[in-house]
Design an enzyme around this catalytic site. Structure first.
Site, short mmCIF file in Angstrom:
data_model
loop_
_atom_site.label_atom_id
_atom_site.label_comp_id
_atom_site.label_asym_id
_atom_site.label_seq_id
_atom_site.Cartn_x
_atom_site.Cartn_y
_atom_site.Cartn_z
N LYS A 119 -72.96 -2.33 5.04
CA LYS A 119 -73.24 -1.80 3.90
C LYS A 119 -75.06 -1.23 3.77
CE LYS A 119 -70.22 -4.71 1.69
NZ LYS A 119 -69.37 -5.89 0.97
N LYS A 202 -61.32 2.82 3.00
CA LYS A 202 -60.63 1.86 2.39
C LYS A 202 -60.54 1.97 0.88
CE LYS A 202 -62.75 -1.75 2.13
NZ LYS A 202 -63.46 -3.54 2.45
N LYS A 205 -63.55 -1.36 -4.60
CA LYS A 205 -64.36 -1.32 -5.74
C LYS A 205 -65.42 -0.37 -6.06
CE LYS A 205 -63.79 -6.52 -5.02
NZ LYS A 205 -63.02 -7.20 -5.46
#
Ligand code: TYM
Length: 339
Positions: A119, A202, A205
């Protein structure tokens, strides 16, 4: 060290950083619902404090997402009468224990978290301090309840190992088996649901492509269209598990089918082995619509009365604090804080 017995207690959380996906549903929520029926106290949480670590979310969107996530939990079968349903920021002891854990966890441990590396990317200097500390807050979410079991998808495994390390170090440092060494519960046919556009990524969202995921708010037509367009290979489906090796997209669709239908991968392959995707995809679309459409319509119904959702969350916070306040107090006492 003194021995403590812990009440069998489940805690898990989902970030309201966007809408719910099929990955969240199959990897986590389905198990949340089944554990509610087992011999556990169950606590499920919208982790709004985590949702602001990665990027700024518009305040009205965060409020909307949090309520919609609560609606998603309830519509999927989590009963506010059987489980405690909370929004993280409404139970301040999570953040208070997180501070203590910031002082227990080591920089080296946190720097090794793969989600932090993914991230923060190449520009870690610009990432928030909250993103780095994220797993310590997650450990606090779990341990402020002395939770013994945590159902999650596979991507959370490393964070749960860190939670165990933090508990063990605290217990060692303060000479008491105060926090449980929590068990991860990573089970089912779909603990890692992949993107419909790329079997190596993966389902998430935060993926910019909406076609990569099924949202729990998608209508029947959208669900069918996304499954029909899902990336696949040209071969027929195999009849045995080994036949899915090196076929990530095929494995993903079969896993989704298995999880939706409460079957194992082997059972599904026994039935569909030899089929072309032209036959299998419509069957999967039909199954997905049958299972998901009732959830999305119930979510929409619940979202028409957000006052009721807010009442459920206020009640959940009050119930939660009966557990968390004494645990925080004992933590402070062990550390030597004057109260
Ligand atoms: P989050 O919000 O990313 O995801 C919520 C849950 O859904 C699972 N999940 C998936 N499972 C299978 N396939 C996928 N594609 C997929 N995507 C998501 C996740 O594994 C997770 O179980 N850090 C957590 C939230 C959290 C938490 C906690 C969880 C905060 N505190 C305490 C457990 C206990 C997270 O970001 O989940």
């Amino acid at each position: 060290m003194s021995q403590t017995t812990f009440t069998p207690r489940v805690f898990s959380g989902i970030q309201p950083s966007g809408g719910l996906t099929l990955g969240n549903y199959l990897g986590a929520i389905k198990r949340f619902v089944s554990m509610q029926e087992e011999d556990f106290e169950t606590i499920y949480c919208m982790v709004d404090l985590h949702a602001i670590t990665a990027k700024l979310i518009d305040p009205s969107e965060l409020r909307h997402n949090t309520r919609e996530l609560a609606a998603g939990f309830i519509a999927s079968g989590i009963s506010p009468d059987k489980s405690i349903l909370i929004n993280q920021s409404q139970v301040p002891e999570h953040a208070q224990l997180a501070w203590i854990f910031n002082c227990i966890a080591r920089m080296g441990w946190m720097g090794r978290m793969t989600q932090w590396k993914d991230k923060a990317g190449k520009n870690a200097e610009a990432a928030s301090l909250g993103l780095f500390a994220y797993p310590a807050l997650m450990a606090a979410d779990i341990l402020i309840y002395h939770a013994t079991h945590v159902p999650v998808g596979e991507d959370q495994k490393q964070h749960l190992e860190l939670t165990r390390d933090i508990a063990a170090k605290f217990n060692h440092d303060y000479g008491e088996e105060f926090f449980p060494i929590t068990e991860p519960v990573i089970e089912g046919a779909a603990t890692r649901v992949m993107s419909l556009r790329d079997g190596s990524k993966k389902m998430s969202k935060s993926d910019p492509s909406d076609a990569s995921r099924i949202n729990m708010t998608d209508d029947a037509d959208t669900i069918s269209r996304k499954i029909r367009k899902a990336k696949t290979d040209p071969d027929a489906l195999p009849s045995a598990l080994e036949g899915l090796d090196h076929r990530p997209e095929a494995r993903n669709l079969v896993s989704i089918y298995a999880a939706l239908n409460d079957q194992s991968l082997e059972e599904v392959l026994r039935d569909v082995g030899g089929q072309q995707f032209g036959t299998f995809k419509p069957a999967l679309a039909e199954l997905a619509v049958e299972k998901l459409a009732p959830i999305s319509s119930e979510m929409a119904r619940l979202m028409a009365d957000t006052d009721e959702i807010d009442r459920i969350l206020a009640k959940g916070a009050a119930q939660a604090r009966e557990i968390t306040a004494p645990i925080l107090k004992r933590t402070y006492d062990l550390i030597g804080m004057v109260s």
